[in-house]
Design an enzyme around this catalytic site. Sequence first.
Site, mmCIF file in Angstrom:
data_model
loop_
_atom_site.group_PDB
_atom_site.id
_atom_site.type_symbol
_atom_site.label_atom_id
_atom_site.label_comp_id
_atom_site.label_asym_id
_atom_site.label_seq_id
_atom_site.Cartn_x
_atom_site.Cartn_y
_atom_site.Cartn_z
ATOM 1 N N GLU A 73 34.046 4.069 53.058
ATOM 2 C CA GLU A 73 33.095 5.005 53.660
ATOM 3 C C GLU A 73 33.358 6.403 53.108
ATOM 4 O OE1 GLU A 73 32.004 6.480 58.230
ATOM 5 O OE2 GLU A 73 34.053 5.859 57.705
ATOM 6 N N LYS A 129 24.614 2.388 58.831
ATOM 7 C CA LYS A 129 25.440 2.242 60.029
ATOM 8 C C LYS A 129 24.574 2.257 61.281
ATOM 9 C CE LYS A 129 29.595 4.264 62.161
ATOM 10 N NZ LYS A 129 30.588 5.358 62.072
ATOM 11 N N CYS A 143 33.449 1.765 59.630
ATOM 12 C CA CYS A 143 34.393 2.515 60.467
ATOM 13 C C CYS A 143 34.495 1.940 61.881
ATOM 14 C CB CYS A 143 34.004 3.993 60.476
ATOM 15 S SG CYS A 143 35.356 5.098 60.964
#
Length: 580
Positions: free
Chosen positions: A326, A389, A440
């Site tokens: 990321e 995301k 994440c």
Amino acid sequence: MPRPDFRFARGAVVDAGSPWSALPGAARIGPGTLRQVIVDMPARAVGVMRERPLALPLPVALVAAVGGGVALLLAFPPYGVWPLAAVGVALLAGATHRRRPRAGAGLGFLTGVAFFAPLLGWTNLHTGSLPWVLLSLLQAGYLALLGAATAWVSPLVDRFRWGWPALTGVLWVAQEALRDRTPFGGFPWGRLAFSQDGSPLLRFAALGGAPLVTFVVAVIGGLLVAAAWAGWSAYRHPGRRWMPVAGAVLAVLAVPAVGLLVPVRADGGGEPVTVAIVQGNVPRLGLDFNAQRQAVLNNHVEATVELADQVAAGARPRPDLVVWPENSSDIDPLQDASAGDRIQSAADAVGVPILIGAVLRGPGEGQVRNAGLLWRPGTGPDLDQLYTKRHPVPFAEYVPFRDVARLVSKQVDRVRSDFVPGSTPGVLAAGPAVLGDVICFEVAYDEVVRDTVTGGAQLLVVQTNNATFDVAEARQQLAMVRLRAVEHGRPALMASTVGVSGFVSPDGRVSDATEFNTRAIVVRQLHLADDETFATRVGLWPEVALTVLAVAALAAAGVRRRARGAATAGTPVRGRQDGA
């Protein structure tokens, strides 16, 4: 000189000079005499004069509550003493038992502060103390609710002593189900299940995911507190048997042994694929890594070109896929030609697709997307293999109620553009493998990961950026990756900008883990997986079932409390503390 008392049938204790002395038979007991008598009186009058059981002394309960939080903390990485998770559960259960719900809430809050404040200390590194304090207090509030609920069900525990472990288990699952979803989509960090990455209990994830692992850990905690309570009673009353204590201790030892019997595979069992993780590192840790965007991108490009040179020299095997973390390109490579050219040079050098982590501008003015994008050698970005995301972090990637939040802290203005959530699971066809990409903190959310597997993912990929945190946060996140690998029977990997990066097999073992705040390249052959575990098939139903049982237990406790309150209204009682 105090008046003596005497004992009526079924354990009622009555003052000889009290109004109850007018009951039949009581007048025959004079001062200075202590006797147990059987009297001819209505059944209700006998029942209401039972002794009231007492809780632990308050100083002991306070120590137990704080100790429970410390024990929970030590169960998690970087400490990793996983048996202490059950000890923490037991200490909180013992501290709140037989207390009023309000007192239980206070004790639960103490446990929560002692646990979450140090566990989430990494949020305090570069943002000031206010976000850390607010987040820690918010999370502690959920353990306050748990403490109140544990106190509330005390009448059920006293009626069904060996139901204590199951009650403890369902209440913990329900608390986590609520915390994982509220507010703003929840924050599942610190779930009991995530403390068990090195435990035999991790295997239960293959049967019911993180909720089942949490339930099993909490059940063991319930067994511990029930055994301790029964042991104290047996110690104070030598005539009582120790067999229940021995049985509970044996059950505590047996549950992890049962976990070892849960079948998990050492590898995916499918086609082999060789994957490289590039951890390019950042010039320096902290929030200002965003100001070093070109340097971060250059680090990952140069490390990939270095990998290509090593492959050409025969020093490393040729990968089928390269994964960047990321934020490896915080410069939008779709709109910045220079950034796109740099990434293309790396893909052409290594000769295989690269899954990059990019911040993409749009779709609207002042909006951005946190994305995983497949970049192919020769042809460039494959926009059909793009994942956005789905669960951006509130107050870090977007700011709800920005004007109100600014009144609390001007730090919210660090988030200059709000990240827009995606709408589809991260299922990316990379050629040699179908990837299940999560970014994440998304690895903490059950359904975000499961959706990629049911969508066809053969390999789980977690792209993350730990440059704003520390090694404790990175290791806590890797523990989640280990659980997801076991839960879905998939090989997995975590690719971080600064570490920890590494590979995880479907049985939870970690390989090639990198050091923190270093540049690293790791290459490994994995075997893809296509089969679904039982946990993947049943999805959230174990959590739903256990939460429904928790609600039913709370309702049953309410009924029992009302019945007991009606029966004992106006009745003088004497307390006891032996736990019988």
